[in-house]
Design a protein around this motif. Sequence first.
Motif, PDB file in Angstrom:
ATOM      1  N   TYR A 256       1.468  30.108  14.816  1.00  0.00           N
ATOM      2  CA  TYR A 256       1.037  31.011  13.740  1.00  0.00           C
ATOM      3  C   TYR A 256       0.089  30.292  12.781  1.00  0.00           C
ATOM      4  N   VAL A 257       0.411  29.041  12.435  1.00  0.00           N
ATOM      5  CA  VAL A 257      -0.444  28.276  11.518  1.00  0.00           C
ATOM      6  C   VAL A 257      -1.835  28.082  12.127  1.00  0.00           C
ATOM      7  N   THR A 258      -1.889  27.782  13.411  1.00  0.00           N
ATOM      8  CA  THR A 258      -3.181  27.604  14.084  1.00  0.00           C
ATOM      9  C   THR A 258      -3.997  28.890  14.040  1.00  0.00           C
ATOM     10  N   ARG A 259      -3.338  29.995  14.301  1.00  0.00           N
ATOM     11  CA  ARG A 259      -4.040  31.275  14.266  1.00  0.00           C
ATOM     12  C   ARG A 259      -4.547  31.584  12.851  1.00  0.00           C
ATOM     13  N   ALA A 260      -3.728  31.311  11.851  1.00  0.00           N
ATOM     14  CA  ALA A 260      -4.138  31.553  10.466  1.00  0.00           C
ATOM     15  C   ALA A 260      -5.336  30.683  10.100  1.00  0.00           C
ATOM     16  N   MET A 261      -5.323  29.418  10.528  1.00  0.00           N
ATOM     17  CA  MET A 261      -6.424  28.517  10.200  1.00  0.00           C
ATOM     18  C   MET A 261      -7.704  28.908  10.930  1.00  0.00           C
ATOM     19  N   PRO A 399       5.250  33.946   5.463  1.00  0.00           N
ATOM     20  CA  PRO A 399       4.914  34.505   4.146  1.00  0.00           C
ATOM     21  C   PRO A 399       4.256  33.493   3.210  1.00  0.00           C
ATOM     22  N   PHE A 400       4.672  32.220   3.281  1.00  0.00           N
ATOM     23  CA  PHE A 400       4.082  31.202   2.412  1.00  0.00           C
ATOM     24  C   PHE A 400       2.627  30.934   2.791  1.00  0.00           C
ATOM     25  N   VAL A 401       2.349  30.875   4.093  1.00  0.00           N
ATOM     26  CA  VAL A 401       0.972  30.659   4.542  1.00  0.00           C
ATOM     27  C   VAL A 401       0.090  31.840   4.141  1.00  0.00           C
ATOM     28  N   MET A 402       0.599  33.047   4.314  1.00  0.00           N
ATOM     29  CA  MET A 402      -0.174  34.238   3.931  1.00  0.00           C
ATOM     30  C   MET A 402      -0.494  34.232   2.436  1.00  0.00           C
ATOM     31  N   LEU A 403       0.504  33.935   1.615  1.00  0.00           N
ATOM     32  CA  LEU A 403       0.329  33.970   0.165  1.00  0.00           C
ATOM     33  C   LEU A 403      -0.647  32.900  -0.314  1.00  0.00           C
ATOM     34  N   PHE A 404      -0.414  31.647   0.118  1.00  0.00           N
ATOM     35  CA  PHE A 404      -1.256  30.555  -0.377  1.00  0.00           C
ATOM     36  C   PHE A 404      -2.657  30.587   0.232  1.00  0.00           C
ATOM     37  N   ALA A 405      -2.786  31.107   1.448  1.00  0.00           N
ATOM     38  CA  ALA A 405      -4.122  31.262   2.029  1.00  0.00           C
ATOM     39  C   ALA A 405      -4.920  32.305   1.254  1.00  0.00           C
ATOM     40  N   TRP A 406      -4.246  33.325   0.779  1.00  0.00           N
ATOM     41  CA  TRP A 406      -4.907  34.350  -0.044  1.00  0.00           C
ATOM     42  C   TRP A 406      -5.420  33.741  -1.350  1.00  0.00           C
ATOM     43  N   TRP A 407      -4.636  32.789  -1.880  1.00  0.00           N
ATOM     44  CA  TRP A 407      -5.029  32.138  -3.134  1.00  0.00           C
ATOM     45  C   TRP A 407      -6.090  31.049  -2.925  1.00  0.00           C
ATOM     46  N   PHE A 408      -5.894  30.190  -1.911  1.00  0.00           N
ATOM     47  CA  PHE A 408      -6.694  28.972  -1.803  1.00  0.00           C
ATOM     48  C   PHE A 408      -7.503  28.843  -0.509  1.00  0.00           C
ATOM     49  N   GLY A 416       0.826  26.326   1.942  1.00  0.00           N
ATOM     50  CA  GLY A 416       1.905  27.270   2.211  1.00  0.00           C
ATOM     51  C   GLY A 416       2.914  26.716   3.197  1.00  0.00           C
ATOM     52  N   GLN A 417       2.425  26.061   4.241  1.00  0.00           N
ATOM     53  CA  GLN A 417       3.323  25.460   5.223  1.00  0.00           C
ATOM     54  C   GLN A 417       4.189  24.383   4.572  1.00  0.00           C
ATOM     55  N   ALA A 418       3.584  23.588   3.690  1.00  0.00           N
ATOM     56  CA  ALA A 418       4.321  22.516   3.021  1.00  0.00           C
ATOM     57  C   ALA A 418       5.352  23.067   2.040  1.00  0.00           C
ATOM     58  N   VAL A 419       4.985  24.095   1.277  1.00  0.00           N
ATOM     59  CA  VAL A 419       5.916  24.692   0.312  1.00  0.00           C
ATOM     60  C   VAL A 419       7.119  25.304   1.030  1.00  0.00           C
ATOM     61  N   GLY A 420       6.864  25.960   2.167  1.00  0.00           N
ATOM     62  CA  GLY A 420       7.969  26.491   2.958  1.00  0.00           C
ATOM     63  C   GLY A 420       8.917  25.396   3.400  1.00  0.00           C
ATOM     64  N   GLY A 421       8.354  24.208   3.712  1.00  0.00           N
ATOM     65  CA  GLY A 421       9.200  23.074   4.082  1.00  0.00           C
ATOM     66  C   GLY A 421      10.079  22.616   2.935  1.00  0.00           C
ATOM     67  N   VAL A 422       9.545  22.671   1.709  1.00  0.00           N
ATOM     68  CA  VAL A 422      10.342  22.300   0.535  1.00  0.00           C
ATOM     69  C   VAL A 422      11.552  23.224   0.405  1.00  0.00           C
TER      70      VAL A 422
END
Length: 461
Positions: A256-261, A399-408, A416-422
């Motif tokens: 999913y991360v690869t597709r988002a990137m 959801p974290f990747v979607m949200l943070f990608a929208w912002w940054f 987003g991936q890192a925050v989800g890990g936290v």
Amino acid sequence: MAEEAKFLTGSTMRHVVVMALSSTVGLMAVFLVDFIDMIFIGMLGNAALAAAIGYAGAILFFTGSFGIGVAIACGALVARALGEGDTALATRRASNALIIGFVAGAVFAAIVWAYAPALIALLGAVGETADLAINFLRIILPSLPILLLGIVGGAVLRAHGDAKRSMWVMIWGGAVNAVLDPILIFGFDLELTGAALASVAARCTIAAAALWAIHRHHGGFGKPTPGEVMHDLRPIMAIAAPAVLTQLATPVGQAYVTRAMSTYGEEAVAGMAIIGRLTPVAFGVIFALSGAVGPVIGQNAGAGKQDRVREAYRDGLLFTGGVVLLVSLLLFALRGPLQWLFQLEGVALDLVFLFAGPLSLLWFFNGMIFVSNAACNNLGHPFYSTWVNWGRHTLGTIPFVMLFAWWFGAAGVLIGQAVGGVVFGLIAGWIANSVIAIGKGDSRGPFERQLTLFRHLHTRR
């Protein structure tokens, strides 16, 4: 004379550090050999060959999950038996786990071998690349049950506290692969077939080295009967099944991360690919930590030493924090050389620099997940590891990747991936501490124990 469980006395921090560093050397041997494989194939100048390894590797990753699952189960059960002082049970379970792993590997290899063309096509390979990938797979797949003997054998060695020999098992396999690669690929002009044969030889070496070490230094193997194998099948699969499911979560989240990137262009994907190559090299110690801290926890849990179980878990987290801090500082200092080595520019440069220092610090929480999963696996609650891993790579990723990608933008995918890990690192730590607090001291059935843990998790506030 009964073998004394190694981790029941002495500094738990020392045991964790020695086991982790020894396991890291073995893992790094595998990482480097895989990298060398790609270098040699790339030197042939045929892109289809490199692509074929990529497609075949995706399938081989899933086949390896079976070996990892059985190894986790075997290591946990053998370590607990040694902690209880029952070396006969430890020997029996080790022998039966090797048999179960070999048979399961043979069955699974046969299924994948038969459906290799359909699986390769499902991944999108066509034409010459598909044919090369199928040929590569069908050479390597018959050695899967042999590889499982090596993986499970390594887990038995670590359960005995023999990190050094477990390390050398992997080093010998890596050395055989590294030596045979250029000879078979270039000397005999076998190209991709040569790389596959070198991998088969390495797998045979790993299995032989592991079995010899167990036979020579840890009491060898029993003479299991079919009844004993079937008796141990249930406890082994009770841990192995969720462990396999746990391993499968990672590629799902990464896909999913690869597709988002990919929506941010080729440079962004290239930057993420470089980070993907940096991560196992930089944090190889953290990847090894799960298998390293597990036997320490397992032996002490088997002996009923809950204070040392808590110490081992705490020391695993402290060691993780120290490693992540040192590696992050090193990555930050190496930003310039990384830029030169990979010829970075644009968004790829931004992503690598974002990871090298700032975001890499958050890898502590991934380490917390690894250590917490090891605690749950070795304390009889493997499904909690499964839930955490799948949660981390679905709810803790999408959801974290979607949200943070929208912002940054592209950077937000990594953030987003890192925050989800936290978030899921903290959840994993909470669950592991609750499991440790309950301890071993009851003989109730699995449902009753799970219900007690569920109630305990909801009353600790």
